[in-house]
Enzyme design. Structure first.
Site, PDB file in Angstrom:
ATOM      1  N   CYS A 150       0.610  -1.207   0.134  1.00  0.00           N
ATOM      2  CA  CYS A 150      -0.041   0.047  -0.088  1.00  0.00           C
ATOM      3  C   CYS A 150       0.831   1.327  -0.090  1.00  0.00           C
ATOM      4  CB  CYS A 150      -1.002   0.065   1.163  1.00  0.00           C
ATOM      5  SG  CYS A 150      -0.099   0.030   2.826  1.00  0.00           S
ATOM      6  N   HIS A 283      -2.311   1.130   7.242  1.00  0.00           N
ATOM      7  CA  HIS A 283      -2.508   1.054   5.668  1.00  0.00           C
ATOM      8  C   HIS A 283      -2.483   2.166   5.022  1.00  0.00           C
ATOM      9  CE1 HIS A 283      -4.131  -0.151   1.996  1.00  0.00           C
ATOM     10  NE2 HIS A 283      -5.546   0.367   1.855  1.00  0.00           N
ATOM     11  N   ASN A 303      -8.291   4.255  -2.422  1.00  0.00           N
ATOM     12  CA  ASN A 303      -7.863   3.024  -1.980  1.00  0.00           C
ATOM     13  C   ASN A 303      -7.010   2.221  -2.871  1.00  0.00           C
ATOM     14  OD1 ASN A 303      -7.104   0.910   0.078  1.00  0.00           O
ATOM     15  ND2 ASN A 303      -9.436   0.678   0.490  1.00  0.00           N
TER      16      ASN A 303
END
Length: 337
Positions: A150, A283, A303
């Site tokens: 991520c 994240h 995202n």
């Protein structure tokens, strides 16, 4: 005529100040727990799930049933978000975090990025709604898969937007290059955004996606310097203390890579998440805008879980309450060379 009126009532929308259509959140019917076996078989077919044994299938079913009970509980409370079954529905929250996030924990460490404290009241005159997507400065949503990268997706997402702001052209940069060639961060086992920028400065640049395609696994470094599309001149790590000042920063700098706790994001479908706890940052995502819907202020986040997640790959979280622990000292951006 009556059918048209009913349709207009069911399918309503609101306009932001930039004329972007945002669907009004409509709460779904709750899942019938007695039908969980049928939901599970449909889920297996829809997401092409394959289990190694009947025991594993039973284990996954029990997790699935627990998750739809949790989804029902979320959809029953006074929240402005909607939650539904998605591809993570047969996984525990810890499994999703371990396999589909990747923000490294521990010390921030020293690096070359300038540290900037973001504090104080925001500008008096600022737009109620702002979104970099309305200016075509945000690239398409990507999917990191089962690789804890991520940090690479969020970091390069911010660089892609910087390139678009400077050159008025969208390009996709190579996350795989960072997974393979950033030897400070840990590939699919996690990393930090600002150290990724430092490594791009050290390597000399980053290639485009089509020159170094994403594989979702760490491989031997195969960087090609003559293919570099973007370099990093300066990088910045932000100590966030004020969400109002973050609004100003977002508008003036561009999309910013931020750190959040993703546990409450896993079964999100749409709307604004009002209840997002912070039990530990895990994240990295890309902050692209903010606004207000039904008197609820929100942040818009890109995202890296694919375009079938949430609102076409995006998630909105409540603004002004430190949702998902987003007010921290890991937000980062960079100036391209």
């Amino acid at each position: 005529m009556n059918k048209i009126l009913i349709l207009l009532l069911l399918v309503s929308a609101v306009l932001t100040s930039h004329d972007q259509v945002v669907a009004v959140t409509i709460k779904p019917n709750l899942y019938n727990i007695n039908s969980a076996p049928l939901y599970f078989e449909k889920f297996i077919s829809q997401y092409n799930k394959q289990y190694s044994s009947e025991d594993e299938k039973k284990y996954r079913y029990n997790i699935f049933r627990h998750n739809i009970e949790s989804i029902n509980a979320k959809n029953s409370r006074n929240d402005s978000a909607v939650y539904k079954i998605n591809r993570f529905a047969d996984m525990t929250k810890n499994e999703v975090v371990n396999r589909h996030t990747g923000l490294a924990s521990g010390d921030i460490g020293a690096n070359f990025c300038e540290t900037i404290v973001v504090d104080g009241p925001g500008q008096r005159q600022r737009p109620a709604n702002f979104d970099w997507r309305n200016y075509n400065k945000v690239t398409s949503v990507k999917d990191q898969g089962m690789c804890g990268a991520c940090w690479a997706f969020a970091g390069l997402g911010a660089l892609e937007s910087q390139y678009a702001i400077k050159y008025d052209r969208l390009i996709d940069l190579a996350e795989q290059q960072l997974v393979d060639c950033d030897f400070v961060d840990m590939g699919c086992d996690g990393g930090l955004i600002h150290t990724a920028y430092e490594q791009i400065m050290h390597i000399g640049g980053v290639e485009q996606e089509y020159d170094y395609p994403y594989k979702a696994v760490r491989l031997p470094c195969a960087v090609k310097p003559h293919k570099f599309a973007v370099g990093v001149r300066n990088c910045y790590r932000y100590v966030l203390l004020s969400e109002e000042r973050l609004e100003d920063l977002l508008r003036h700098v561009g999309p910013i890579a931020i750190a959040v706790d993703a546990v409450d994001l896993t079964d999100y479908y749409g709307g604004v998440i009002s209840f997002c706890e912070n039990n530990g940052l895990n994240h990295a995502v890309l902050l692209v805008g903010y606004g207000i819907e039904n008197n609820v202020p929100y942040w818009t986040i890109k995202n890296s879980w694919g375009s079938d997640y949430g609102e076409n790959g995006y998630v909105r979280i409540r603004r002004g309450v430190n949702s998902c622990g987003m007010i921290n000292e890991l937000a980062s951006s960079a100036q391209i060379a």
